[in-house]
Design a protein around this motif. Structure first.
Motif, PDB file in Angstrom:
ATOM      1  N   GLU A   1     -31.280  14.672   7.444  1.00 25.27           N
ATOM      2  CA  GLU A   1     -31.018  13.115   7.549  1.00 25.27           C
ATOM      3  C   GLU A   1     -31.765  12.387   6.915  1.00 25.27           C
ATOM      4  O   GLU A   1     -31.910  12.540   5.160  1.00 25.27           O
ATOM      5  N   GLY A   2     -30.491  10.754   6.769  1.00 22.74           N
ATOM      6  CA  GLY A   2     -30.776  10.232   5.731  1.00 22.74           C
ATOM      7  C   GLY A   2     -29.126  10.891   4.000  1.00 22.74           C
ATOM      8  O   GLY A   2     -29.575   9.640   3.658  1.00 22.74           O
ATOM      9  N   GLU A   3     -28.973  11.698   4.915  1.00 21.42           N
ATOM     10  CA  GLU A   3     -28.121  11.440   4.151  1.00 21.42           C
ATOM     11  C   GLU A   3     -26.523  11.593   5.444  1.00 21.42           C
ATOM     12  O   GLU A   3     -26.142  11.437   5.681  1.00 21.42           O
ATOM     13  N   THR A   4     -25.409  11.216   4.111  1.00 15.91           N
ATOM     14  CA  THR A   4     -23.788  10.604   4.677  1.00 15.91           C
ATOM     15  C   THR A   4     -22.957  11.419   4.589  1.00 15.91           C
ATOM     16  O   THR A   4     -22.843  11.177   2.532  1.00 15.91           O
ATOM     17  N   VAL A   5     -22.004  12.569   4.292  1.00 18.77           N
ATOM     18  CA  VAL A   5     -21.499  13.202   3.898  1.00 18.77           C
ATOM     19  C   VAL A   5     -19.986  13.108   4.517  1.00 18.77           C
ATOM     20  O   VAL A   5     -19.436  13.034   5.580  1.00 18.77           O
ATOM     21  N   THR A   6     -19.025  13.163   3.524  1.00 14.84           N
ATOM     22  CA  THR A   6     -17.432  12.687   4.276  1.00 14.84           C
ATOM     23  C   THR A   6     -16.663  14.341   4.202  1.00 14.84           C
ATOM     24  O   THR A   6     -16.935  14.314   3.136  1.00 14.84           O
ATOM     25  N   SER A   7     -16.159  14.309   5.366  1.00 16.27           N
ATOM     26  CA  SER A   7     -15.111  15.593   5.933  1.00 16.27           C
ATOM     27  C   SER A   7     -13.873  15.107   5.464  1.00 16.27           C
ATOM     28  O   SER A   7     -13.461  14.289   5.933  1.00 16.27           O
ATOM     29  N   THR A   8     -13.230  16.249   5.227  1.00 13.65           N
ATOM     30  CA  THR A   8     -11.941  15.862   4.910  1.00 13.65           C
ATOM     31  C   THR A   8     -11.100  17.501   6.116  1.00 13.65           C
ATOM     32  O   THR A   8     -11.677  18.785   5.955  1.00 13.65           O
ATOM     33  N   PHE A   9     -10.558  16.991   6.913  1.00 16.73           N
ATOM     34  CA  PHE A   9      -9.766  18.511   8.022  1.00 16.73           C
ATOM     35  C   PHE A   9      -8.762  18.643   8.118  1.00 16.73           C
ATOM     36  O   PHE A   9      -7.746  17.244   8.350  1.00 16.73           O
ATOM     37  N   ASP A  10      -7.713  19.901   7.226  1.00 18.25           N
ATOM     38  CA  ASP A  10      -6.420  19.755   7.323  1.00 18.25           C
ATOM     39  C   ASP A  10      -5.968  20.293   8.357  1.00 18.25           C
ATOM     40  O   ASP A  10      -6.409  22.005   8.681  1.00 18.25           O
ATOM     41  N   LEU A  11      -4.743  19.445   9.367  1.00 20.16           N
ATOM     42  CA  LEU A  11      -4.687  19.815  10.348  1.00 20.16           C
ATOM     43  C   LEU A  11      -3.452  20.700  10.382  1.00 20.16           C
ATOM     44  O   LEU A  11      -2.238  20.728   8.941  1.00 20.16           O
ATOM     45  N   VAL A  12      -2.965  22.125  10.906  1.00 20.42           N
ATOM     46  CA  VAL A  12      -1.688  22.961  10.720  1.00 20.42           C
ATOM     47  C   VAL A  12      -1.267  23.335  12.641  1.00 20.42           C
ATOM     48  O   VAL A  12      -2.269  23.344  13.087  1.00 20.42           O
ATOM     49  N   PRO A  13       0.104  22.990  12.355  1.00 20.64           N
ATOM     50  CA  PRO A  13      -0.010  23.132  14.260  1.00 20.64           C
ATOM     51  C   PRO A  13       0.266  24.430  14.462  1.00 20.64           C
ATOM     52  O   PRO A  13       0.120  25.682  14.117  1.00 20.64           O
ATOM     53  N   VAL A  14      -0.034  25.041  15.562  1.00 23.99           N
ATOM     54  CA  VAL A  14      -0.546  25.657  16.003  1.00 23.99           C
ATOM     55  C   VAL A  14       1.220  26.792  17.154  1.00 23.99           C
ATOM     56  O   VAL A  14       0.861  28.193  17.191  1.00 23.99           O
ATOM     57  N   ARG A  15       1.420  25.516  17.465  1.00 20.38           N
ATOM     58  CA  ARG A  15       3.378  25.928  18.306  1.00 20.38           C
ATOM     59  C   ARG A  15       3.990  25.190  17.432  1.00 20.38           C
ATOM     60  O   ARG A  15       3.963  24.004  17.334  1.00 20.38           O
ATOM     61  N   THR A  16       5.100  24.896  18.025  1.00 21.20           N
ATOM     62  CA  THR A  16       6.096  24.280  17.507  1.00 21.20           C
ATOM     63  C   THR A  16       7.207  23.827  18.960  1.00 21.20           C
ATOM     64  O   THR A  16       7.134  25.003  19.771  1.00 21.20           O
ATOM     65  N   LEU A  17       7.429  22.578  19.283  1.00 20.07           N
ATOM     66  CA  LEU A  17       7.917  22.801  20.318  1.00 20.07           C
ATOM     67  C   LEU A  17       9.174  21.742  20.248  1.00 20.07           C
ATOM     68  O   LEU A  17       8.977  20.530  19.383  1.00 20.07           O
ATOM     69  N   THR A  18      10.375  21.994  21.062  1.00 22.25           N
ATOM     70  CA  THR A  18      11.843  21.613  20.436  1.00 22.25           C
ATOM     71  C   THR A  18      11.791  20.959  21.993  1.00 22.25           C
ATOM     72  O   THR A  18      11.759  21.348  22.921  1.00 22.25           O
TER      73      THR A  18
END
Length: 151
Positions: free
Chosen positions: A11-28
């Motif tokens: 409580e009282g703190e703020t944190v910035t988080s980064t989430f790198d996204l990777v595909p689960v499947r390929t769709l054509t």
């Protein structure tokens, strides 16, 4: 989707988080006739479905990729304790089709069109949350959160 991140923010703190996204499947996007000898104009099939549904659909032959801006999700949060996962999804569209006398024998041409609507959806959720999640988040929750709880 992203890898899960365990966060403990007091409580009282703020944190910035980064989430790198990777595909689960390929769709054509593709138009697949039921019989291999049938001739289908894939772009016309997609255009006809787009006209019928009013959706902006990916053209046949296009492979979905995340745009540069969709590959990373940054967020700031205050008091939090748990595991977060980010997910990006698209609305896939699959439609069976039949159209008139498409071959010299007078037989109808049948098949399946698979594509997607151009809009992406993104979300951030807490593993173990007890609420209904959108489709992409529900799949990510089942894939990565269940794995964490079984180890």
């Amino acid at each position: 989707m992203s890898d899960p991140q365990e966060l403990h923010i007091p409580e009282g703190e703020t944190v910035t988080s980064t989430f790198d996204l990777v595909p689960v499947r390929t769709l054509t996007a593709a138009v697949t006739p039921s019989r291999t000898n049938d001739v289908v104009d894939p772009q016309a099939a997609v255009a006809a479905l787009a006209d019928k549904t009013g959706l902006d659909l990916a053209k046949a032959g296009t492979t979905f990729t995340l745009s540069k801006g969709d590959k990373t999700l940054k967020t700031s949060s205050g008091k939090f304790d748990g595991v977060l996962v980010a997910a990006v999804g698209i609305d896939t569209v699959e439609a069976s089709f039949v159209y008139g006398c498409g071959t010299h024998t007078g037989e109808s041409v049948r098949g399946v069109l698979t594509t997607w609507s151009s809009a992406t959806e993104s979300g951030l959720f807490k593993c173990g949350i007890d609420e209904e999640l959108p489709k992409a988040e529900a799949e990510a929750e089942a894939l990565v959160c269940g794995e964490r709880s079984s180890t």
